[in-house]
Structures are given as structure tokens and as C-alpha cells.
Design a protein around this motif. Structure first.
Motif, short mmCIF file in Angstrom:
data_model
loop_
_atom_site.label_atom_id
_atom_site.label_comp_id
_atom_site.label_asym_id
_atom_site.label_seq_id
_atom_site.Cartn_x
_atom_site.Cartn_y
_atom_site.Cartn_z
N TRP A 158 5.84 3.64 -1.42
CA TRP A 158 5.79 5.47 -0.43
C TRP A 158 5.49 6.48 -1.53
O TRP A 158 6.41 6.59 -2.19
N ILE A 159 4.94 7.00 -0.60
CA ILE A 159 4.36 8.07 -2.00
C ILE A 159 4.14 9.24 -0.35
O ILE A 159 3.23 9.64 0.39
N TRP A 160 4.08 10.71 -0.64
CA TRP A 160 4.70 11.56 0.41
C TRP A 160 4.02 12.16 0.08
O TRP A 160 4.51 13.18 -1.08
N GLY A 184 -2.71 -0.92 0.82
CA GLY A 184 -1.75 0.10 1.71
C GLY A 184 -2.76 0.09 2.80
O GLY A 184 -3.67 0.60 3.51
N PHE A 185 -2.28 1.77 2.86
CA PHE A 185 -3.19 2.47 3.48
C PHE A 185 -2.47 4.48 3.26
O PHE A 185 -2.04 4.25 2.43
N LEU A 186 -3.19 4.98 3.84
CA LEU A 186 -2.79 6.43 3.85
C LEU A 186 -3.79 7.39 5.21
O LEU A 186 -3.77 6.61 5.65
N MET A 187 -1.92 8.05 5.18
CA MET A 187 -1.93 8.73 6.82
C MET A 187 -1.96 10.33 6.00
O MET A 187 -1.10 11.01 5.78
N ALA A 194 1.63 7.96 2.09
CA ALA A 194 0.13 6.21 1.84
C ALA A 194 1.41 5.22 1.38
O ALA A 194 2.30 5.87 0.39
N CYS A 195 1.32 4.65 1.43
CA CYS A 195 2.02 3.02 0.43
C CYS A 195 0.93 2.02 0.07
O CYS A 195 -0.36 2.03 0.33
N LEU A 196 1.32 1.64 -0.89
CA LEU A 196 0.68 0.93 -1.95
C LEU A 196 1.32 0.09 -1.95
O LEU A 196 2.65 0.12 -2.61
#
Length: 224
Positions: A158-160, A184-187, A194-196
């Protein structure tokens, strides 16, 4: 290799027994033996090199040998001699042989007997140990190859972000994920998350580049 002639028997004079046994060894191995001098009450080393086997026998004779004390023996390797594993196996085998054949100690001369046993058995010990070592090495190599071919467990990260909302940065992020075969996805937004996901190898070498790409390259391009 020469063998112990039948004329050698146990010596009568305790003080002369070591000298006569060593002299007999020198007659049999004139160019391969090195005997230290005996000093009052101290042990002495006798080194015998067996070139055909690639080893050196190091006997330590206590002052009381053979009447009261047993000798010790360590085998070392000459140049291009046995491997360390084979050498260890040789020393273990010799230790077991001495314990079996000469203990409890009864005061007998044993140097010739030990040399003869080593001549007869060491080649077999070396061959067996080297064969076992190569087989073990082959198994380890195959395990490593299988591990490399086997897909690794995926890693999720998880990346903030403080802010992540411009189309250019979003596009670059998605494109880099595709190139590195990540999912993953990006908000986007302010803040953004983001989740990779990817296997360990990809994550170690590739995913770590994404924050650099996001915060260095795009900002420089925007300023231009």
C-alpha cells in the motif's frame, strides 16, 4: 607401498623402541619421513608423506610410547590432495579404527599397522566421500534451479500520497505498472492511495522505482 616386514617385533628396551620403529620407517620411506628429535619427557612428531594418496600422516608420540601411552594421529592434505570433506572422513575413520583395534592400550607398537591400514583403505574412503559430495552438490543445484523457476508468492504494497490527481501522473503510474507486470488499483485525490501486487522479485527491483518516477520525473516535466 612397502609393508611391515615380518622381522619387526616388539622391542625389549622401552627407551629404544621409538627410535628403532622410526628408523624402520625411514628405511621403508627414506624420502617421505620427517621425525622430530626426542627430548626428555616430551612428545615428538613424526610426519610421513604418502604422495600417491595426497596426504601426510602426523604421528605424535608421547614419551611413554609404546609401553605406557598410545600415539595420536592426524591426517593432513598435501597439494592437490583430498578435499576437506574427504580429509574429515579419513580422520574419523582412523579414529574409529584406533579405538577398535588398539584400546584398551596394551603397550604395543602400532605405527606400521596404522600405515598399512591407511594404505589399504584411504582410497576407498576418498572415492566414497567425493561421490557423496558431488551427489549432494547436484541435489542443491537442482533445488536452486527449481526455486528460480517456481513463481514466488505475490507481494502486496500500500502506498499513500499527499496529493495524486493530475492526469499526466496518473497515466505514468498506470503505464509503469503495466510494464512491470503489476496489478492493483489507484485512488487519486488529495490525499491518494494505491495498492500494488507482484511477485517478490518484481517488487524488489521494480516497484521501488515507482515513487521515484512519480515524485521526481513528473514534477520536473511539469515545471518545464
Amino acid at each position: 607401498y612397502p609393508r611391515l616386514p615380518g622381522v619387526f617385533h616388539r622391542m625389549e628396551a622401552a627407551g629404544d623402541e621409538q627410535e628403532e620403529e622410526i628408523e624402520a620407517l625411514k628405511m621403508m620411506f627414506p624420502d617421505s619421513i620427517n621425525a622430530g628429535k626426542a627430548t626428555g619427557g616430551e612428545s615428538r612428531d613424526v610426519k610421513l608423506r604418502l604422495d600417491d594418496l595426497g596426504i601426510t600422516l602426523v604421528f605424535t608420540l608421547p614419551a611413554g610410547y609404546p609401553g605406557k601411552s598410545a600415539p595420536s594421529l592426524v591426517v593432513t592434505s598435501c597439494d592437490n590432495g583430498p578435499s576437506r570433506s574427504a580429509l574429515a572422513a579419513i580422520n574419523i575413520a582412523i579414529k574409529d579404527h584406533i579405538k577398535k583395534e588398539y584400546y584398551p592400550w596394551v603397550g604395543e607398537q602400532c605405527l606400521f599397522g596404522l600405515v598399512s591400514w591407511i594404505q589399504e583403505n584411504v582410497k576407498e574412503i576418498i572415492t566414497f566421500t567425493e561421490s557423496k559430495r558431488k551427489k549432494t552438490l547436484s541435489i542443491e543445484i537442482n533445488k536452486d534451479a527449481d526455486a528460480k523457476e517456481r513463481p514466488q508468492d505475490p507481494v502486496r504494497q500500500w502506498i499513500w500520497f499527499i496529493g495524486f490527481y493530475t492526469k499526466k501522473i496518473i497515466k505514468g503510474f498506470v503505464q509503469l505498472g503495466i510494464e512491470k507486470k503489476l496489478t492493483g488499483f489507484l485512488m487519486p485525490g488529495k490525499p491518494a492511495v494505491a495498492c500494488l501486487e507482484g511477485d517478490g522479485l518484481v517488487w524488489t527491483k521494480s516497484v521501488g522505482q515507482i515513487p521515484i518516477f512519480l515524485f521526481l520525473e513528473p514534477r520536473t516535466q511539469c515545471e518545464d
